[in-house]
Enzyme design. Sequence first.
Site, PDB file in Angstrom:
ATOM      1  N   GLU A 189      -6.472  -9.922  -1.557  1.00  0.00           N
ATOM      2  CA  GLU A 189      -6.775 -10.440  -0.852  1.00  0.00           C
ATOM      3  C   GLU A 189      -8.331 -10.237  -1.193  1.00  0.00           C
ATOM      4  O   GLU A 189      -9.058  -9.229  -1.008  1.00  0.00           O
ATOM      5  CB  GLU A 189      -6.259  -8.991  -0.179  1.00  0.00           C
ATOM      6  CG  GLU A 189      -5.208  -9.092   0.419  1.00  0.00           C
ATOM      7  CD  GLU A 189      -4.787  -8.284   0.832  1.00  0.00           C
ATOM      8  OE1 GLU A 189      -5.371  -7.313   1.584  1.00  0.00           O
ATOM      9  OE2 GLU A 189      -3.314  -7.027   1.162  1.00  0.00           O
TER      10      GLU A 189
ATOM     11  N   GLU B  88       0.724  -1.211   0.234  1.00  0.00           N
ATOM     12  CA  GLU B  88       0.564   0.069  -0.169  1.00  0.00           C
ATOM     13  C   GLU B  88       1.029   1.626  -0.220  1.00  0.00           C
ATOM     14  O   GLU B  88       0.755   2.100   0.713  1.00  0.00           O
ATOM     15  CB  GLU B  88      -0.574   0.025   1.624  1.00  0.00           C
ATOM     16  CG  GLU B  88      -2.078  -1.075   1.227  1.00  0.00           C
ATOM     17  CD  GLU B  88      -2.780  -1.694   2.388  1.00  0.00           C
ATOM     18  OE1 GLU B  88      -3.425  -0.514   3.021  1.00  0.00           O
ATOM     19  OE2 GLU B  88      -3.651  -1.974   2.548  1.00  0.00           O
TER      20      GLU B  88
END
Length: 327
Positions: free
Chosen positions: A263, A157
Amino acid sequence: MVQIKAAALAVLFASNVLANPIEPRQASVSIDAKFKAHGKKYLGTIGDQYTLNKNAKTPAIIKADFGQLTPENSMKWDATEPNRGQFSFSGSDYLVNFAQSNGKLIRGHTLVWHSQLPSWVQSIYDKGTLIQVMQNHIATVMQRYKGKVYAWDVVNEIFNEDGSLRQSHFYNVIGEDYVRIAFETARAVDPNAKLYINDYNLDSASYPKLTGLVNHVKKWVAAGVPIDGIGSQTHLSAGAGAAVSGALNALAGAGTKEVAITELDIAGASSTDYVNVVKACLNQPKCVGITVWGVADPDSWRSSSSPLLFDSNYNPKAAYTAIANAL
């Protein structure tokens, strides 16, 4: 329809002798095995000691249906090095031991992330010190599981929604070069592990975050930074599955050897959305696998949106059956 089909399958395959006994409500051949039959490496999920022990159905479903495990939290920095130089691996050891004893691939998650970062790391403002701390953390965690982990999310991220680099503590103190340093450190520790950059909102080919990531990865790969793969988290809203194919194709053009869906969860868990995502990976040669971010809805970080393949009673949803049929 799911219950009727599951019951019929249970009768049909009751006499089969299987190495890993399946839950009677599930398909006779695991969705992981069906996915691998198309040349992919895994269809996996997540786990940690708490969720594996919370309900006996969770490990049973994992053993029956999934071929890969990602630790949900136990390999993050706050869990593995809560104090400088003092490492704790009880949670991650538990997950790795469970995965290995049941023949599951492991994705390590995650080494460098701005979140779940101990305050002692965030208090370091000397560049040289932070580099040393980051390198030591990467080396210590990876060395413990060297040869056991298929792939690592080395950085997680690190992009803003506009495609620029997030001004994380690592970026602010070290600069963009922390990305190169992290990957080169990881490669030196375990040359055989696949090294990934992982992020969310990479679900549309034209989205600025995706195009910014692709441009940066192209630049880094051209400069020799050892990035093997891009992980698209793929936390989707309802109806967003159709765009994933184009997004994966765009990510595959960044120059890495692999891409993966890391994910996956989808609000509402519609069959159409889930099948679209599975087919997107099947149709992209560089896409090696899919990790669903949880087994059953009660354990999801988005539980109120019912985003997973198994419901609150740990029974398979229509999306599970649709995937099994599509494969």
